[in-house]
Design a protein around this motif. Structure first.
Motif, PDB file in Angstrom:
ATOM      1  N   MET A  42       0.819  -1.208   0.000  1.00 60.86           N
ATOM      2  CA  MET A  42       0.000   0.000   0.000  1.00 60.86           C
ATOM      3  C   MET A  42       0.855   1.261   0.000  1.00 60.86           C
ATOM      4  SD  MET A  42      -3.556  -0.169   1.994  1.00 60.86           S
ATOM      5  CE  MET A  42      -3.206  -1.228   3.360  1.00 60.86           C
ATOM      6  N   ALA A  43       1.866   1.261  -0.826  1.00 63.69           N
ATOM      7  CA  ALA A  43       2.761   2.411  -0.889  1.00 63.69           C
ATOM      8  C   ALA A  43       2.913   2.963  -2.298  1.00 63.69           C
ATOM      9  CB  ALA A  43       4.128   2.022  -0.348  1.00 63.69           C
ATOM     10  N   CYS A  44       2.133   2.472  -3.252  1.00 64.19           N
ATOM     11  CA  CYS A  44       2.379   2.952  -4.614  1.00 64.19           C
ATOM     12  C   CYS A  44       1.115   3.341  -5.383  1.00 64.19           C
ATOM     13  CB  CYS A  44       3.162   1.911  -5.411  1.00 64.19           C
ATOM     14  SG  CYS A  44       2.214   0.460  -5.877  1.00 64.19           S
ATOM     15  N   SER A  45       0.030   2.658  -5.191  1.00 62.44           N
ATOM     16  CA  SER A  45      -1.239   2.849  -5.905  1.00 62.44           C
ATOM     17  C   SER A  45      -1.170   2.527  -7.396  1.00 62.44           C
ATOM     18  CB  SER A  45      -1.818   4.246  -5.679  1.00 62.44           C
ATOM     19  OG  SER A  45      -1.268   5.203  -6.551  1.00 62.44           O
ATOM     20  N   THR A  46      -0.111   1.889  -7.849  1.00 61.85           N
ATOM     21  CA  THR A  46      -0.041   1.511  -9.271  1.00 61.85           C
ATOM     22  C   THR A  46      -0.871   0.257  -9.564  1.00 61.85           C
ATOM     23  OG1 THR A  46       1.943   0.200  -8.918  1.00 61.85           O
ATOM     24  CG2 THR A  46       2.260   2.491  -9.604  1.00 61.85           C
ATOM     25  N   CYS A  47      -1.489  -0.303  -8.542  1.00 62.97           N
ATOM     26  CA  CYS A  47      -2.356  -1.470  -8.749  1.00 62.97           C
ATOM     27  C   CYS A  47      -3.818  -1.034  -8.753  1.00 62.97           C
ATOM     28  CB  CYS A  47      -2.126  -2.508  -7.660  1.00 62.97           C
ATOM     29  SG  CYS A  47      -2.543  -1.861  -6.033  1.00 62.97           S
ATOM     30  N   HIS A  48      -4.051   0.275  -8.885  1.00 59.60           N
ATOM     31  CA  HIS A  48      -5.393   0.857  -8.861  1.00 59.60           C
ATOM     32  C   HIS A  48      -6.283   0.267  -9.949  1.00 59.60           C
ATOM     33  CE1 HIS A  48      -7.732   4.757 -10.010  1.00 59.60           C
ATOM     34  NE2 HIS A  48      -8.487   3.968  -9.291  1.00 59.60           N
ATOM     35  N   VAL A  49      -7.472  -0.178  -9.568  1.00 59.80           N
ATOM     36  CA  VAL A  49      -8.457  -0.645 -10.539  1.00 59.80           C
ATOM     37  C   VAL A  49      -9.811  -0.015 -10.221  1.00 59.80           C
ATOM     38  CG1 VAL A  49      -7.363  -2.872 -11.049  1.00 59.80           C
ATOM     39  CG2 VAL A  49      -9.022  -2.716  -9.171  1.00 59.80           C
ATOM     40  N   LEU A  50     -10.674   0.041 -11.232  1.00 61.41           N
ATOM     41  CA  LEU A  50     -12.044   0.522 -11.041  1.00 61.41           C
ATOM     42  C   LEU A  50     -12.936  -0.712 -11.009  1.00 61.41           C
ATOM     43  CD1 LEU A  50     -11.852   3.352 -13.707  1.00 61.41           C
ATOM     44  CD2 LEU A  50     -11.620   3.619 -11.231  1.00 61.41           C
ATOM     45  N   VAL A  51     -13.582  -0.916  -9.892  1.00 58.99           N
ATOM     46  CA  VAL A  51     -14.418  -2.103  -9.724  1.00 58.99           C
ATOM     47  C   VAL A  51     -15.781  -1.847 -10.365  1.00 58.99           C
ATOM     48  CG1 VAL A  51     -15.465  -3.652  -8.020  1.00 58.99           C
ATOM     49  CG2 VAL A  51     -13.212  -2.625  -7.569  1.00 58.99           C
ATOM     50  N   ALA A  52     -16.318  -2.839 -11.069  1.00 59.47           N
ATOM     51  CA  ALA A  52     -17.656  -2.694 -11.667  1.00 59.47           C
ATOM     52  C   ALA A  52     -18.658  -2.399 -10.553  1.00 59.47           C
ATOM     53  CB  ALA A  52     -18.033  -3.980 -12.399  1.00 59.47           C
ATOM     54  N   ASN A  53     -19.605  -1.496 -10.822  1.00 59.15           N
ATOM     55  CA  ASN A  53     -20.562  -1.065  -9.797  1.00 59.15           C
ATOM     56  C   ASN A  53     -21.205  -2.226  -9.056  1.00 59.15           C
ATOM     57  OD1 ASN A  53     -20.215   1.632 -10.204  1.00 59.15           O
ATOM     58  ND2 ASN A  53     -21.833   1.793 -11.743  1.00 59.15           N
ATOM     59  N   ALA A  65      -6.063   3.123   5.373  1.00 54.69           N
ATOM     60  CA  ALA A  65      -4.787   3.264   4.669  1.00 54.69           C
ATOM     61  C   ALA A  65      -4.996   3.128   3.164  1.00 54.69           C
ATOM     62  CB  ALA A  65      -3.797   2.208   5.165  1.00 54.69           C
ATOM     63  N   GLU A  66      -5.880   2.199   2.786  1.00 53.96           N
ATOM     64  CA  GLU A  66      -6.155   2.040   1.353  1.00 53.96           C
ATOM     65  C   GLU A  66      -6.863   3.285   0.815  1.00 53.96           C
ATOM     66  OE1 GLU A  66      -8.318  -1.492   0.222  1.00 53.96           O
ATOM     67  OE2 GLU A  66      -8.586  -0.758  -1.823  1.00 53.96           O
ATOM     68  N   ARG A  77     -11.933   6.991  -8.780  1.00 52.17           N
ATOM     69  CA  ARG A  77     -13.380   7.252  -8.764  1.00 52.17           C
ATOM     70  C   ARG A  77     -13.976   6.590  -7.533  1.00 52.17           C
ATOM     71  NH1 ARG A  77     -14.995   5.470 -14.718  1.00 52.17           N
ATOM     72  NH2 ARG A  77     -13.183   6.308 -15.786  1.00 52.17           N
ATOM     73  N   ARG A  78     -15.297   6.679  -7.448  1.00 55.15           N
ATOM     74  CA  ARG A  78     -15.975   6.132  -6.268  1.00 55.15           C
ATOM     75  C   ARG A  78     -15.725   4.626  -6.110  1.00 55.15           C
ATOM     76  NH1 ARG A  78     -20.633   3.794  -4.756  1.00 55.15           N
ATOM     77  NH2 ARG A  78     -21.180   3.364  -6.902  1.00 55.15           N
ATOM     78  N   THR A  79     -15.602   3.932  -7.217  1.00 50.28           N
ATOM     79  CA  THR A  79     -15.447   2.480  -7.124  1.00 50.28           C
ATOM     80  C   THR A  79     -13.986   2.049  -7.261  1.00 50.28           C
ATOM     81  OG1 THR A  79     -15.826   2.213  -9.486  1.00 50.28           O
ATOM     82  CG2 THR A  79     -17.762   2.096  -8.060  1.00 50.28           C
ATOM     83  N   SER A  80     -13.074   2.957  -7.007  1.00 52.86           N
ATOM     84  CA  SER A  80     -11.657   2.614  -7.088  1.00 52.86           C
ATOM     85  C   SER A  80     -11.238   1.732  -5.913  1.00 52.86           C
ATOM     86  CB  SER A  80     -10.804   3.880  -7.051  1.00 52.86           C
ATOM     87  OG  SER A  80     -10.975   4.626  -8.223  1.00 52.86           O
ATOM     88  N   ARG A  81     -10.370   0.800  -6.194  1.00 57.70           N
ATOM     89  CA  ARG A  81      -9.763  -0.013  -5.138  1.00 57.70           C
ATOM     90  C   ARG A  81      -8.327  -0.328  -5.538  1.00 57.70           C
ATOM     91  NH1 ARG A  81     -13.028  -2.608  -1.255  1.00 57.70           N
ATOM     92  NH2 ARG A  81     -10.982  -3.046  -0.367  1.00 57.70           N
ATOM     93  N   LEU A  82      -7.556  -0.753  -4.547  1.00 58.18           N
ATOM     94  CA  LEU A  82      -6.203  -1.218  -4.840  1.00 58.18           C
ATOM     95  C   LEU A  82      -6.280  -2.736  -5.030  1.00 58.18           C
ATOM     96  CD1 LEU A  82      -4.147   0.778  -2.179  1.00 58.18           C
ATOM     97  CD2 LEU A  82      -4.417   1.298  -4.605  1.00 58.18           C
ATOM     98  N   ALA A  83      -5.848  -3.194  -6.184  1.00 59.72           N
ATOM     99  CA  ALA A  83      -5.974  -4.627  -6.485  1.00 59.72           C
ATOM    100  C   ALA A  83      -5.202  -5.493  -5.499  1.00 59.72           C
ATOM    101  CB  ALA A  83      -5.499  -4.902  -7.912  1.00 59.72           C
ATOM    102  N   CYS A  84      -4.133  -4.931  -4.938  1.00 61.15           N
ATOM    103  CA  CYS A  84      -3.324  -5.741  -4.001  1.00 61.15           C
ATOM    104  C   CYS A  84      -4.059  -5.972  -2.687  1.00 61.15           C
ATOM    105  CB  CYS A  84      -1.971  -5.090  -3.737  1.00 61.15           C
ATOM    106  SG  CYS A  84      -2.069  -3.531  -2.840  1.00 61.15           S
ATOM    107  N   GLN A  85      -5.119  -5.178  -2.435  1.00 65.08           N
ATOM    108  CA  GLN A  85      -5.845  -5.300  -1.167  1.00 65.08           C
ATOM    109  C   GLN A  85      -7.122  -6.125  -1.310  1.00 65.08           C
ATOM    110  OE1 GLN A  85      -4.411  -4.203   1.706  1.00 65.08           O
ATOM    111  NE2 GLN A  85      -2.766  -3.880   0.239  1.00 65.08           N
ATOM    112  N   ILE A  86      -7.392  -6.598  -2.510  1.00 63.52           N
ATOM    113  CA  ILE A  86      -8.588  -7.418  -2.708  1.00 63.52           C
ATOM    114  C   ILE A  86      -8.175  -8.876  -2.682  1.00 63.52           C
ATOM    115  CG2 ILE A  86     -10.463  -8.002  -4.291  1.00 63.52           C
ATOM    116  CD1 ILE A  86     -10.375  -5.121  -5.298  1.00 63.52           C
TER     117      ILE A  86
END
Ligand code: FES
Length: 109
Positions: A42-53, A65-66, A77-86
């Protein structure tokens, strides 16, 4: 379990993942352009993805932290998440995420 990624160019890539793995690892394993520079720290955000609603509400909520890291992610966006945290679980079978075009890739700089 099935996973669906949509690339920045709009190409749909169906792949599979193993419960217990992170979405980041599954995506990288499928050859997707998810950088994940910090490897899940959780130090880079380069794994950012937009999750389908329809899937966003079904994921466990992001930690503080995420959320903080997502605030820094380009194109968040509202549905953004870090893929490494899913963490993949059977209940996420069919999970669909889009890779934002603004995700920066160090290799293309
Ligand atoms: Fe760096 Fe997810 S891999 S925040």
């Amino acid at each position: 379990m099935k996973l669906r990624f949509v690339t920045p160019g709009g190409t749909v890539i169906d792949t599979s993942g193993t419960p217990g793995d992170s979405l980041l690892r599954a995506g990288q394993g499928a050859g997707l352009p998810l950088e994940g520079t910090c490897e899940g720290q959780m130090a880079c955000s380069t794994c950012h993805v937009l999750v389908a609603n329809e899937w966003f509400e079904r994921l466990p909520p992001a930690s503080e932290a995420e959320e903080d890291m997502l605030d820094l992610a380009a194109g968040a966006r509202r549905t953004s998440r870090l893929a490494c945290q899913i963490e993949l679980t059977e209940t996420l079978d069919g999970l669909t995420v889009t890779i934002p075009s603004t995700a920066h890739d160090m290799r293309t700089r």
